[in-house]
Design an enzyme around this catalytic site. Structure first.
Site, PDB file in Angstrom:
ATOM      1  N   GLU A 278      -7.961  -1.846   1.810  1.00 17.93           N
ATOM      2  CA  GLU A 278      -6.861  -1.120   2.467  1.00 17.93           C
ATOM      3  C   GLU A 278      -6.501   0.165   1.733  1.00 17.93           C
ATOM      4  OE1 GLU A 278      -3.364  -3.593   3.189  1.00 17.93           O
ATOM      5  OE2 GLU A 278      -3.913  -3.717   5.289  1.00 17.93           O
ATOM      6  N   HIS A 299     -27.865 -18.728  -3.642  1.00 14.85           N
ATOM      7  CA  HIS A 299     -28.832 -19.328  -2.723  1.00 14.85           C
ATOM      8  C   HIS A 299     -28.728 -18.738  -1.329  1.00 14.85           C
ATOM      9  CE1 HIS A 299     -29.863 -22.392  -5.728  1.00 14.85           C
ATOM     10  NE2 HIS A 299     -28.608 -22.236  -6.088  1.00 14.85           N
ATOM     11  N   LYS A 411      -3.117  -3.405  16.390  1.00 17.48           N
ATOM     12  CA  LYS A 411      -1.758  -3.897  16.646  1.00 17.48           C
ATOM     13  C   LYS A 411      -1.199  -3.333  17.948  1.00 17.48           C
ATOM     14  CE  LYS A 411      -0.182  -4.642  11.907  1.00 17.48           C
ATOM     15  NZ  LYS A 411       0.733  -4.153  10.891  1.00 17.48           N
TER      16      LYS A 411
HETATM   17  O1  PA5 Z   1      -0.446  -3.741   1.636  1.00 15.74           O
HETATM   18  C1  PA5 Z   1       0.280  -3.746   2.616  1.00 15.74           C
HETATM   19  O2  PA5 Z   1       1.343  -3.116   2.669  1.00 15.74           O
HETATM   20  C2  PA5 Z   1      -0.037  -4.601   3.843  1.00 15.74           C
HETATM   21  O3  PA5 Z   1      -1.321  -5.080   3.818  1.00 15.74           O
HETATM   22  C3  PA5 Z   1       0.941  -5.758   3.950  1.00 15.74           C
HETATM   23  O4  PA5 Z   1       0.925  -6.509   2.777  1.00 15.74           O
HETATM   24  C4  PA5 Z   1       0.659  -6.700   5.115  1.00 15.74           C
HETATM   25  O5  PA5 Z   1       0.424  -6.000   6.283  1.00 15.74           O
HETATM   26  C5  PA5 Z   1       1.855  -7.641   5.353  1.00 15.74           C
HETATM   27  O6  PA5 Z   1       2.987  -6.889   5.657  1.00 15.74           O
HETATM   28  P1  PA5 Z   1       4.449  -7.500   5.716  1.00 15.74           P
HETATM   29  O7  PA5 Z   1       4.843  -7.906   4.366  1.00 15.74           O
HETATM   30  O8  PA5 Z   1       5.313  -6.369   6.231  1.00 15.74           O
HETATM   31  O9  PA5 Z   1       4.382  -8.656   6.671  1.00 15.74           O
END
Ligand code: PA5
Length: 421
Positions: A278, A299, A411
């Site tokens: 990310e 393996h 989303k």
């Molecule tokens: O790193 C990030 O900000 C995202 O990957 C969030 O951790 C993830 O989308 C979860 O978000 P939230 O805590 O708002 O549910």
């Protein structure tokens, strides 16, 4: 102490790596100083901001109450809101029968079978639940929280709110809901993005409930912070790791495999994958993070590593001190494994590790991150090391480490489909 060792061979590699180290010191400096443009995402850089004494004391108090009154704790969260806690709990929680509550994970899937399994498990359990969500807009934790609130109401009636905890941004709808309903609320630091929250309220409560020594975890992270901020030159190991990654990338090795012979890293792998995927994967750039659970996957993926398309470089995660031992005794039967007689599994695993490093290093760029032992202090070091290195690496790649605009694409479509239905 965590150490970092690079195994690249060939004059060209060595020379290019040294040049890379010389050329990019500005990136290290910018990360050490923190940058104004990322002012709303950098509080994790100093562990004292989100993991000070007051924060830990409040967590320890609440964890004590839960350990006293429950045998099960449900962590509702996804991505950065559960990955760090799950990686530590699943690796090193003591799990003493009748002493340590079991931690169950919800809110990381939309699969009804999975959620129904959790509901039926909770039927005869004494439980607390915690919903962790930064802005409380994510579908997975939001939907699971509804179902689990209903269960808590059925189980505990008017007292349900005493066993419901939330962690979210101050001022979010989760904060408002919690005040209205009387849930105990912990703040999700507003200047730390989800995947950088291992050393904050977000990671701490489930870990402490499971019996993890969170003070030691923070001490490990803080030690790593001191080290990575003090070393301002080429001997900074997070910088070395970031340089090697980016050099490999420039040489067309576009996939990094994090490999280990320690199966307890399984959920840490998920944390690491999220952190790098990310943070780096944007603007048509980024190294694809993949993981190798060895020796099992030697393996399968082992064949590809040794002879397939040369697109991978590998980072081994090693633990120096084996914390267990199991002898194989001679039984006199002709099974053709006599060479294992009176050998310890810990040594056999070590032999497999050494042999694999040698074999893979003949073909691809390999480096080794070694922890002394697998404990809370070690995990603290790892979290800080990778977060810091990831920030440097993104700087070198020229991408913003702290956003994730790409995840909006599915989303938007999903919300549209749900509304249409
Ligand atoms: O790193 C990030 O900000 C995202 O990957 C969030 O951790 C993830 O989308 C979860 O978000 P939230 O805590 O708002 O549910």
């Amino acid at each position: 102490m965590l150490s970092y060792n690079i195994k690249i061979s060939g004059e060209r590699w060595e020379e290019d790596y040294q040049q890379f180290l010389n050329r990019n010191l500005d990136c290290l400096r910018r990360v050490q100083e923190g940058q104004a443009k990322y002012a709303d995402s950098q509080d994790w850089l100093d562990t004292r901001i989100c993991a000070g004494k007051d924060v830990l004391n409040r967590i320890l108090d609440k964890a004590g109450e839960i350990r006293e009154n429950a045998d099960t704790f449900v962590l509702i969260g996804v991505g950065g809101s559960n990955n760090a806690a799950r990686s530590v709990v699943e690796a090193i929680a003591p799990r003493r029968e009748g002493v340590d509550p079991e931690i169950i994970y919800a809110g990381n899937t939309l699969n009804p079978t999975q959620l129904k399994k959790i509901l039926s498990k909770l039927e005869n359990r004494s439980c607390y639940i915690e919903c962790i969500a930064k802005n409380f807009e994510t579908l997975e934790p939001g939907s699971s929280f509804r179902i689990l609130r209903e269960l808590m109401d059925k189980k505990y009636g008017k007292k349900a709110h005493e066993r419901i905890i939330t962690c979210g941004t101050v001022g979010s709808s989760l904060d408002r809901l919690s005040r209205e309903q009387g849930y105990d609320f912990f703040d999700f630091p507003s200047k730390v993005g989800g995947r950088f929250t291992a050393m904050t309220n977000v990671g701490f409560l489930p870990m402490a409930v499971a019996g993890i020594d969170i003070q030691s975890l923070v001490a490990g992270a803080h030690m790593m912070q001191m080290l990575l901020h003090a070393k301002r030159g080429k001997d900074n190991m997070a910088y070395q790791y970031a340089c090697l990654r980016n050099l490999c990338y420039q040489k067309n090795y576009q996939v990094e495999m994090l490999s280990s012979f320690e199966p307890r890293f399984r959920f840490f792998y998920k944390w690491w994958t999220q952190l790098f995927a990310e943070s780096e994967g944007k603007d048509n750039r980024g190294i694809l993070p993949v993981t190798g659970e060895f020796s099992e996957e030697l393996h399968s993926i082992g064949q590809f590593i040794q002879e397939g398309m040369p697109m991978l470089f590998e980072t081994f995660l090693d633990v120096k001190e084996a914390d267990d031992s199991l002898m194989i005794h001679a039984d006199g039967l002709p099974d053709a494994f006599d060479y294992l007689d009176e050998k310890d599994f810990a040594d056999i695993n070590r032999a497999a590790f050494d042999a694999t490093v040698q074999a893979h290093a003949e073909r691809l760029p390999v480096s080794i991150l070694q922890l002394d032992r697998l404990d809370a202090y070690g995990f603290g070091q790892l979290f800080y090391f990778f977060q810091f290195a990831c920030y440097i690496s993104c700087e070198m790649m020229g991408v913003n480490p702290f956003n994730q605009p790409g995840v909006e694409a599915y989303k938007k479509r999903m919300f549209q489909i749900l509304e249409e239905k």
